[in-house]
Motif scaffolding. Structure first.
Motif, PDB file in Angstrom:
ATOM      1  N   MET A  24      -7.127 -55.285  38.599  1.00 24.06           N
ATOM      2  CA  MET A  24      -7.344 -56.395  37.685  1.00 24.06           C
ATOM      3  C   MET A  24      -6.319 -57.503  37.912  1.00 24.06           C
ATOM      4  O   MET A  24      -6.657 -58.676  38.010  1.00 24.06           O
ATOM      5  N   MET A  25      -5.055 -57.153  37.974  1.00 22.26           N
ATOM      6  CA  MET A  25      -3.990 -58.150  38.064  1.00 22.26           C
ATOM      7  C   MET A  25      -4.122 -59.001  39.324  1.00 22.26           C
ATOM      8  O   MET A  25      -4.080 -60.236  39.273  1.00 22.26           O
ATOM      9  N   GLN A  26      -4.303 -58.334  40.451  1.00 20.47           N
ATOM     10  CA  GLN A  26      -4.446 -59.047  41.713  1.00 20.47           C
ATOM     11  C   GLN A  26      -5.640 -59.996  41.678  1.00 20.47           C
ATOM     12  O   GLN A  26      -5.529 -61.170  42.066  1.00 20.47           O
ATOM     13  N   ALA A  27      -6.782 -59.510  41.169  1.00 25.23           N
ATOM     14  CA  ALA A  27      -7.999 -60.327  41.113  1.00 25.23           C
ATOM     15  C   ALA A  27      -7.833 -61.507  40.170  1.00 25.23           C
ATOM     16  O   ALA A  27      -8.260 -62.633  40.471  1.00 25.23           O
ATOM     17  N   ALA A  28      -7.206 -61.283  39.002  1.00 23.09           N
ATOM     18  CA  ALA A  28      -7.022 -62.350  38.018  1.00 23.09           C
ATOM     19  C   ALA A  28      -6.094 -63.438  38.536  1.00 23.09           C
ATOM     20  O   ALA A  28      -6.337 -64.628  38.323  1.00 23.09           O
ATOM     21  N   VAL A  29      -5.035 -63.032  39.225  1.00 21.55           N
ATOM     22  CA  VAL A  29      -4.090 -64.009  39.786  1.00 21.55           C
ATOM     23  C   VAL A  29      -4.780 -64.882  40.824  1.00 21.55           C
ATOM     24  O   VAL A  29      -4.640 -66.111  40.832  1.00 21.55           O
ATOM     25  N   GLN A  30      -5.572 -64.259  41.698  1.00 22.12           N
ATOM     26  CA  GLN A  30      -6.249 -65.012  42.754  1.00 22.12           C
ATOM     27  C   GLN A  30      -7.379 -65.873  42.206  1.00 22.12           C
ATOM     28  O   GLN A  30      -7.504 -67.050  42.560  1.00 22.12           O
ATOM     29  N   LYS A  31      -8.187 -65.325  41.302  1.00 19.09           N
ATOM     30  CA  LYS A  31      -9.332 -66.062  40.770  1.00 19.09           C
ATOM     31  C   LYS A  31      -8.891 -67.291  39.986  1.00 19.09           C
ATOM     32  O   LYS A  31      -9.547 -68.348  40.048  1.00 19.09           O
ATOM     33  N   ASN A  32      -7.804 -67.177  39.252  1.00 21.80           N
ATOM     34  CA  ASN A  32      -7.332 -68.279  38.423  1.00 21.80           C
ATOM     35  C   ASN A  32      -6.252 -69.117  39.106  1.00 21.80           C
ATOM     36  O   ASN A  32      -5.654 -69.993  38.475  1.00 21.80           O
ATOM     37  N   THR A  33      -6.031 -68.856  40.395  1.00 25.11           N
ATOM     38  CA  THR A  33      -5.052 -69.592  41.204  1.00 25.11           C
ATOM     39  C   THR A  33      -3.716 -69.711  40.469  1.00 25.11           C
ATOM     40  O   THR A  33      -3.156 -70.799  40.307  1.00 25.11           O
ATOM     41  N   LEU A  34      -3.208 -68.560  40.027  1.00 24.93           N
ATOM     42  CA  LEU A  34      -1.944 -68.570  39.286  1.00 24.93           C
ATOM     43  C   LEU A  34      -0.738 -68.678  40.221  1.00 24.93           C
ATOM     44  O   LEU A  34       0.352 -69.044  39.783  1.00 24.93           O
ATOM     45  N   MET A  35      -0.933 -68.333  41.503  1.00 25.58           N
ATOM     46  CA  MET A  35       0.097 -68.624  42.496  1.00 25.58           C
ATOM     47  C   MET A  35      -0.571 -68.767  43.863  1.00 25.58           C
ATOM     48  O   MET A  35      -1.670 -68.250  44.086  1.00 25.58           O
ATOM     49  N   LYS A  36       0.080 -69.493  44.757  1.00 25.71           N
ATOM     50  CA  LYS A  36      -0.513 -69.806  46.048  1.00 25.71           C
ATOM     51  C   LYS A  36      -0.463 -68.628  47.016  1.00 25.71           C
ATOM     52  O   LYS A  36      -1.352 -68.442  47.837  1.00 25.71           O
ATOM     53  N   GLN A  37       0.607 -67.853  46.922  1.00 26.96           N
ATOM     54  CA  GLN A  37       0.782 -66.752  47.853  1.00 26.96           C
ATOM     55  C   GLN A  37      -0.159 -65.592  47.498  1.00 26.96           C
ATOM     56  O   GLN A  37      -0.438 -65.359  46.325  1.00 26.96           O
ATOM     57  N   PRO A  38      -0.643 -64.866  48.500  1.00 30.09           N
ATOM     58  CA  PRO A  38      -1.485 -63.684  48.210  1.00 30.09           C
ATOM     59  C   PRO A  38      -0.661 -62.570  47.580  1.00 30.09           C
ATOM     60  O   PRO A  38       0.533 -62.415  47.869  1.00 30.09           O
ATOM     61  N   MET A  39      -1.297 -61.797  46.739  1.00 27.97           N
ATOM     62  CA  MET A  39      -0.650 -60.637  46.120  1.00 27.97           C
ATOM     63  C   MET A  39      -1.252 -59.379  46.727  1.00 27.97           C
ATOM     64  O   MET A  39      -2.473 -59.186  46.718  1.00 27.97           O
ATOM     65  N   VAL A  40      -0.402 -58.507  47.258  1.00 28.75           N
ATOM     66  CA  VAL A  40      -0.845 -57.275  47.895  1.00 28.75           C
ATOM     67  C   VAL A  40      -0.350 -56.088  47.071  1.00 28.75           C
ATOM     68  O   VAL A  40       0.837 -55.995  46.753  1.00 28.75           O
TER      69      VAL A  40
END
Length: 282
Positions: A1-17
Protein backbone atom coordinates in the motif's frame (compact mmCIF):
# COMPACT_ATOMS: atom_id res chain seq x y z
CA UNK A 1 0.00 0.00 0.00
CA UNK A 2 2.64 2.54 1.04
CA UNK A 3 4.78 2.14 -2.05
CA UNK A 4 1.75 2.35 -4.37
CA UNK A 5 0.26 5.38 -2.58
CA UNK A 6 3.55 7.29 -2.67
CA UNK A 7 3.99 6.65 -6.40
CA UNK A 8 0.35 7.20 -7.41
CA UNK A 9 0.12 10.52 -5.58
CA UNK A 10 3.64 11.62 -6.60
CA UNK A 11 4.61 12.24 -2.98
CA UNK A 12 8.30 12.00 -3.90
CA UNK A 13 10.26 11.84 -7.14
CA UNK A 14 12.54 8.97 -6.25
CA UNK A 15 11.24 5.38 -6.55
CA UNK A 16 10.51 3.50 -3.35
CA UNK A 17 11.70 -0.12 -3.21
CA UNK A 18 10.42 -2.52 -0.55
CA UNK A 19 13.02 -4.93 0.85
CA UNK A 20 11.91 -7.71 3.19
CA UNK A 21 14.39 -8.70 5.89
CA UNK A 22 12.55 -11.16 8.09
CA UNK A 23 15.47 -13.29 9.25
CA UNK A 24 15.82 -14.18 12.93
CA UNK A 25 12.25 -13.05 13.68
CA UNK A 26 13.07 -9.50 12.60
CA UNK A 27 16.50 -9.19 14.22
CA UNK A 28 18.12 -9.06 10.78
CA UNK A 29 16.19 -5.90 9.89
CA UNK A 30 16.97 -4.20 13.20
CA UNK A 31 20.70 -4.90 12.96
CA UNK A 32 20.72 -3.85 9.30
CA UNK A 33 19.26 -0.47 10.22
CA UNK A 34 21.64 -0.11 13.16
CA UNK A 35 24.60 -0.68 10.82
CA UNK A 36 23.30 1.92 8.33
CA UNK A 37 24.12 4.95 10.48
CA UNK A 38 23.84 8.22 8.55
CA UNK A 39 22.12 6.69 5.49
CA UNK A 40 18.88 8.63 4.75
CA UNK A 41 17.87 6.26 1.95
CA UNK A 42 16.81 3.39 4.23
CA UNK A 43 13.56 3.47 6.18
CA UNK A 44 12.33 0.87 8.67
CA UNK A 45 8.67 -0.01 9.10
CA UNK A 46 8.72 -1.10 12.74
CA UNK A 47 6.38 -3.08 14.94
CA UNK A 48 6.45 -3.55 18.69
CA UNK A 49 9.32 -6.02 18.24
CA UNK A 50 11.74 -3.05 18.23
CA UNK A 51 11.69 -3.22 22.01
CA UNK A 52 10.39 -6.75 22.56
CA UNK A 53 13.00 -8.65 20.55
CA UNK A 54 16.05 -7.13 22.28
CA UNK A 55 14.53 -8.17 25.62
CA UNK A 56 13.60 -11.74 24.68
CA UNK A 57 16.55 -12.56 22.40
CA UNK A 58 19.14 -10.25 23.99
CA UNK A 59 20.28 -8.78 20.69
CA UNK A 60 22.48 -5.65 20.91
CA UNK A 61 19.86 -3.20 19.70
CA UNK A 62 18.02 -0.21 21.15
CA UNK A 63 15.43 1.74 19.15
CA UNK A 64 17.02 4.96 20.44
CA UNK A 65 19.97 4.20 18.16
CA UNK A 66 17.67 4.94 15.20
CA UNK A 67 15.85 8.16 14.27
CA UNK A 68 12.12 7.99 15.07
CA UNK A 69 10.04 9.62 12.32
CA UNK A 70 6.36 8.91 12.87
CA UNK A 71 3.75 6.46 14.11
CA UNK A 72 1.42 6.03 11.14
CA UNK A 73 -1.07 3.49 12.54
CA UNK A 74 -1.83 1.21 15.46
CA UNK A 75 -3.07 -2.35 15.17
CA UNK A 76 -5.69 -3.48 17.64
CA UNK A 77 -6.18 -6.91 19.18
CA UNK A 78 -9.48 -8.74 19.64
CA UNK A 79 -10.38 -11.62 21.95
CA UNK A 80 -11.93 -14.31 19.75
CA UNK A 81 -13.49 -17.68 20.51
CA UNK A 82 -14.93 -20.39 18.31
CA UNK A 83 -18.52 -19.62 17.33
CA UNK A 84 -19.62 -23.16 18.29
CA UNK A 85 -18.59 -22.63 21.92
CA UNK A 86 -21.31 -21.51 24.35
CA UNK A 87 -19.42 -18.44 25.66
CA UNK A 88 -21.14 -15.49 24.00
CA UNK A 89 -19.57 -12.68 26.02
CA UNK A 90 -16.38 -11.94 27.93
CA UNK A 91 -17.79 -12.80 31.36
CA UNK A 92 -18.97 -16.24 30.24
CA UNK A 93 -15.64 -16.89 28.54
CA UNK A 94 -13.52 -15.74 31.51
CA UNK A 95 -15.63 -17.68 34.01
CA UNK A 96 -15.23 -20.82 31.91
CA UNK A 97 -11.50 -20.23 31.47
CA UNK A 98 -11.00 -19.82 35.22
CA UNK A 99 -12.81 -23.10 35.88
CA UNK A 100 -11.18 -25.03 33.02
CA UNK A 101 -8.97 -28.03 33.81
CA UNK A 102 -6.89 -28.50 31.73
CA UNK A 103 -6.63 -24.78 30.91
CA UNK A 104 -8.05 -23.28 27.74
CA UNK A 105 -5.62 -23.21 24.83
CA UNK A 106 -4.81 -19.71 23.51
CA UNK A 107 -3.32 -19.58 20.02
CA UNK A 108 -1.05 -16.79 18.85
CA UNK A 109 1.72 -15.70 16.50
CA UNK A 110 5.17 -16.55 17.80
CA UNK A 111 6.54 -16.89 21.29
CA UNK A 112 7.34 -13.99 23.64
CA UNK A 113 5.80 -11.62 21.10
CA UNK A 114 2.68 -9.44 21.18
CA UNK A 115 0.07 -12.22 21.30
CA UNK A 116 1.95 -14.05 24.04
CA UNK A 117 2.47 -10.87 26.10
CA UNK A 118 -1.19 -9.92 25.71
CA UNK A 119 -2.21 -13.39 26.93
CA UNK A 120 -0.11 -12.83 30.06
CA UNK A 121 -1.74 -9.40 30.49
CA UNK A 122 -5.18 -11.03 30.20
CA UNK A 123 -4.24 -13.65 32.79
CA UNK A 124 -3.05 -10.94 35.16
CA UNK A 125 -6.29 -8.98 34.88
CA UNK A 126 -8.77 -11.89 35.02
CA UNK A 127 -7.12 -14.57 37.15
CA UNK A 128 -7.64 -17.12 34.37
CA UNK A 129 -4.75 -19.27 33.15
CA UNK A 130 -4.21 -20.22 29.52
CA UNK A 131 -1.98 -22.74 27.76
CA UNK A 132 -0.40 -20.54 25.09
CA UNK A 133 0.35 -22.24 21.75
CA UNK A 134 2.64 -20.33 19.36
CA UNK A 135 2.03 -20.56 15.61
CA UNK A 136 3.91 -19.23 12.60
CA UNK A 137 1.27 -16.66 11.68
CA UNK A 138 -2.08 -15.16 12.56
CA UNK A 139 -3.57 -17.13 9.68
CA UNK A 140 -2.44 -20.39 11.24
CA UNK A 141 -3.78 -19.29 14.64
CA UNK A 142 -7.13 -18.56 12.96
CA UNK A 143 -7.19 -22.00 11.30
CA UNK A 144 -6.45 -23.72 14.60
CA UNK A 145 -9.28 -21.83 16.31
CA UNK A 146 -11.77 -22.71 13.57
CA UNK A 147 -10.72 -26.35 13.87
CA UNK A 148 -11.36 -26.29 17.64
CA UNK A 149 -7.71 -27.08 18.36
CA UNK A 150 -7.65 -23.95 20.53
CA UNK A 151 -10.41 -22.24 22.46
CA UNK A 152 -9.37 -18.65 21.71
CA UNK A 153 -6.88 -16.29 20.13
CA UNK A 154 -6.11 -12.58 20.28
CA UNK A 155 -5.57 -12.03 16.58
CA UNK A 156 -5.56 -8.61 14.96
CA UNK A 157 -8.87 -7.89 13.19
CA UNK A 158 -7.47 -8.51 9.70
CA UNK A 159 -6.08 -11.92 10.70
CA UNK A 160 -9.54 -13.26 11.60
CA UNK A 161 -11.51 -11.23 9.07
CA UNK A 162 -12.51 -14.04 6.71
CA UNK A 163 -13.38 -16.60 9.39
CA UNK A 164 -15.41 -13.96 11.26
CA UNK A 165 -17.23 -13.08 8.05
CA UNK A 166 -17.93 -16.80 7.57
CA UNK A 167 -19.45 -17.06 11.05
CA UNK A 168 -16.80 -19.47 12.33
CA UNK A 169 -15.43 -17.30 15.15
CA UNK A 170 -16.93 -14.85 17.64
CA UNK A 171 -15.44 -11.44 18.47
CA UNK A 172 -15.79 -10.94 22.23
CA UNK A 173 -14.01 -7.63 22.82
CA UNK A 174 -11.29 -5.29 21.53
CA UNK A 175 -8.29 -4.47 23.73
CA UNK A 176 -8.48 -0.69 23.39
CA UNK A 177 -9.95 2.25 25.29
CA UNK A 178 -12.41 2.87 22.47
CA UNK A 179 -14.26 0.79 19.93
CA UNK A 180 -12.94 0.25 16.41
CA UNK A 181 -14.25 3.19 14.40
CA UNK A 182 -15.48 1.43 11.25
CA UNK A 183 -19.28 1.09 11.07
CA UNK A 184 -19.80 -0.64 7.73
CA UNK A 185 -21.11 -4.18 8.13
CA UNK A 186 -18.41 -6.86 7.88
CA UNK A 187 -20.56 -9.89 8.72
CA UNK A 188 -24.26 -10.15 7.90
CA UNK A 189 -25.15 -8.36 11.13
CA UNK A 190 -22.02 -6.80 12.66
CA UNK A 191 -19.48 -4.08 11.95
CA UNK A 192 -16.09 -3.68 13.62
CA UNK A 193 -17.63 -0.89 15.67
CA UNK A 194 -20.18 -3.31 17.14
CA UNK A 195 -17.43 -5.17 19.04
CA UNK A 196 -17.37 -3.84 22.64
CA UNK A 197 -14.14 -2.84 24.31
CA UNK A 198 -12.82 -5.29 26.87
CA UNK A 199 -13.17 -2.56 29.48
CA UNK A 200 -16.89 -2.29 28.67
CA UNK A 201 -17.05 -6.02 29.32
CA UNK A 202 -15.34 -5.74 32.70
CA UNK A 203 -11.72 -6.52 31.70
CA UNK A 204 -9.62 -3.36 31.79
CA UNK A 205 -6.89 -4.36 29.33
CA UNK A 206 -5.61 -1.99 26.66
CA UNK A 207 -2.90 -3.19 24.30
CA UNK A 208 -1.98 -1.91 20.84
CA UNK A 209 0.60 -2.90 18.25
CA UNK A 210 2.98 -0.27 16.92
CA UNK A 211 3.25 0.63 13.23
CA UNK A 212 6.01 3.23 12.99
CA UNK A 213 8.70 4.60 10.68
CA UNK A 214 12.38 5.04 11.53
CA UNK A 215 15.55 6.22 9.77
CA UNK A 216 19.01 5.04 10.79
CA UNK A 217 20.78 7.03 13.47
CA UNK A 218 22.75 10.24 12.88
CA UNK A 219 20.86 11.53 9.87
CA UNK A 220 20.43 15.30 9.49
CA UNK A 221 17.47 17.25 10.80
CA UNK A 222 16.51 18.16 7.23
CA UNK A 223 16.53 14.53 6.13
CA UNK A 224 14.34 13.54 9.05
CA UNK A 225 11.92 16.41 8.38
CA UNK A 226 11.58 15.30 4.73
CA UNK A 227 10.30 11.88 5.74
CA UNK A 228 8.04 13.16 8.51
CA UNK A 229 6.37 15.38 5.91
CA UNK A 230 6.20 12.49 3.42
CA UNK A 231 4.47 10.15 5.85
CA UNK A 232 2.11 12.88 7.02
CA UNK A 233 1.01 13.33 3.40
CA UNK A 234 0.73 9.56 3.01
CA UNK A 235 -1.82 9.37 5.84
CA UNK A 236 -4.00 11.87 3.97
CA UNK A 237 -4.27 9.81 0.77
CA UNK A 238 -7.33 7.83 -0.26
CA UNK A 239 -5.19 4.69 -0.50
CA UNK A 240 -4.10 4.97 3.13
CA UNK A 241 -7.66 5.57 4.36
CA UNK A 242 -9.00 2.65 2.33
CA UNK A 243 -6.25 0.36 3.62
CA UNK A 244 -6.92 1.40 7.22
CA UNK A 245 -10.59 0.44 6.94
CA UNK A 246 -10.01 -2.81 5.03
CA UNK A 247 -7.46 -3.97 7.61
CA UNK A 248 -9.38 -2.42 10.54
CA UNK A 249 -6.25 -0.52 11.55
CA UNK A 250 -6.41 2.50 13.84
CA UNK A 251 -5.33 5.60 11.89
CA UNK A 252 -3.02 7.84 13.87
CA UNK A 253 -0.11 10.16 13.19
CA UNK A 254 2.46 10.91 15.88
CA UNK A 255 5.86 12.52 15.44
CA UNK A 256 8.40 14.42 17.50
CA UNK A 257 7.81 14.54 21.25
CA UNK A 258 4.39 12.84 20.96
CA UNK A 259 5.96 9.84 19.27
CA UNK A 260 8.81 9.62 21.77
CA UNK A 261 6.33 9.74 24.66
CA UNK A 262 4.30 6.92 23.10
CA UNK A 263 7.40 4.78 22.49
CA UNK A 264 8.69 5.26 26.04
CA UNK A 265 5.32 4.33 27.57
CA UNK A 266 4.73 1.38 25.25
CA UNK A 267 8.23 0.05 25.88
CA UNK A 268 7.73 0.33 29.65
CA UNK A 269 4.41 -1.55 29.46
CA UNK A 270 5.88 -4.38 27.39
CA UNK A 271 9.05 -4.59 29.48
CA UNK A 272 7.02 -4.84 32.68
CA UNK A 273 4.77 -7.58 31.31
CA UNK A 274 7.67 -9.51 29.77
CA UNK A 275 9.70 -9.30 32.97
CA UNK A 276 6.77 -10.53 35.05
CA UNK A 277 6.19 -13.41 32.64
CA UNK A 278 9.84 -14.43 32.65
CA UNK A 279 10.30 -13.61 28.95
CA UNK A 280 13.37 -11.38 29.41
CA UNK A 281 16.62 -13.15 28.50
CA UNK A 282 19.14 -13.40 31.33
Amino acid sequence: MMQAAVQKNTLMKQPMVVSLKGGASGAEALMYMKSSTGDPHKVLIAYSLIYMLPLSAKIPFNWRELTPLSVIALDQFVLWDNATLPYKNVKEFVDAAKAANPPFKMGGTGSKREDHVLTVFLEKKTGAKFAYLPYKSGGEAATQLVGNHTQANVNNPSENLEVWRAGQVRALCVFDKERIQYKNKVTDTLSWHDIPTCKEEGVDVQYLMLRAMFLPGKVTREQSAFYVDLFKKLTQTAEYKDYMEKQALKPVFLSGKEMLKFLEEDEALNKGLMTEAGFVAK
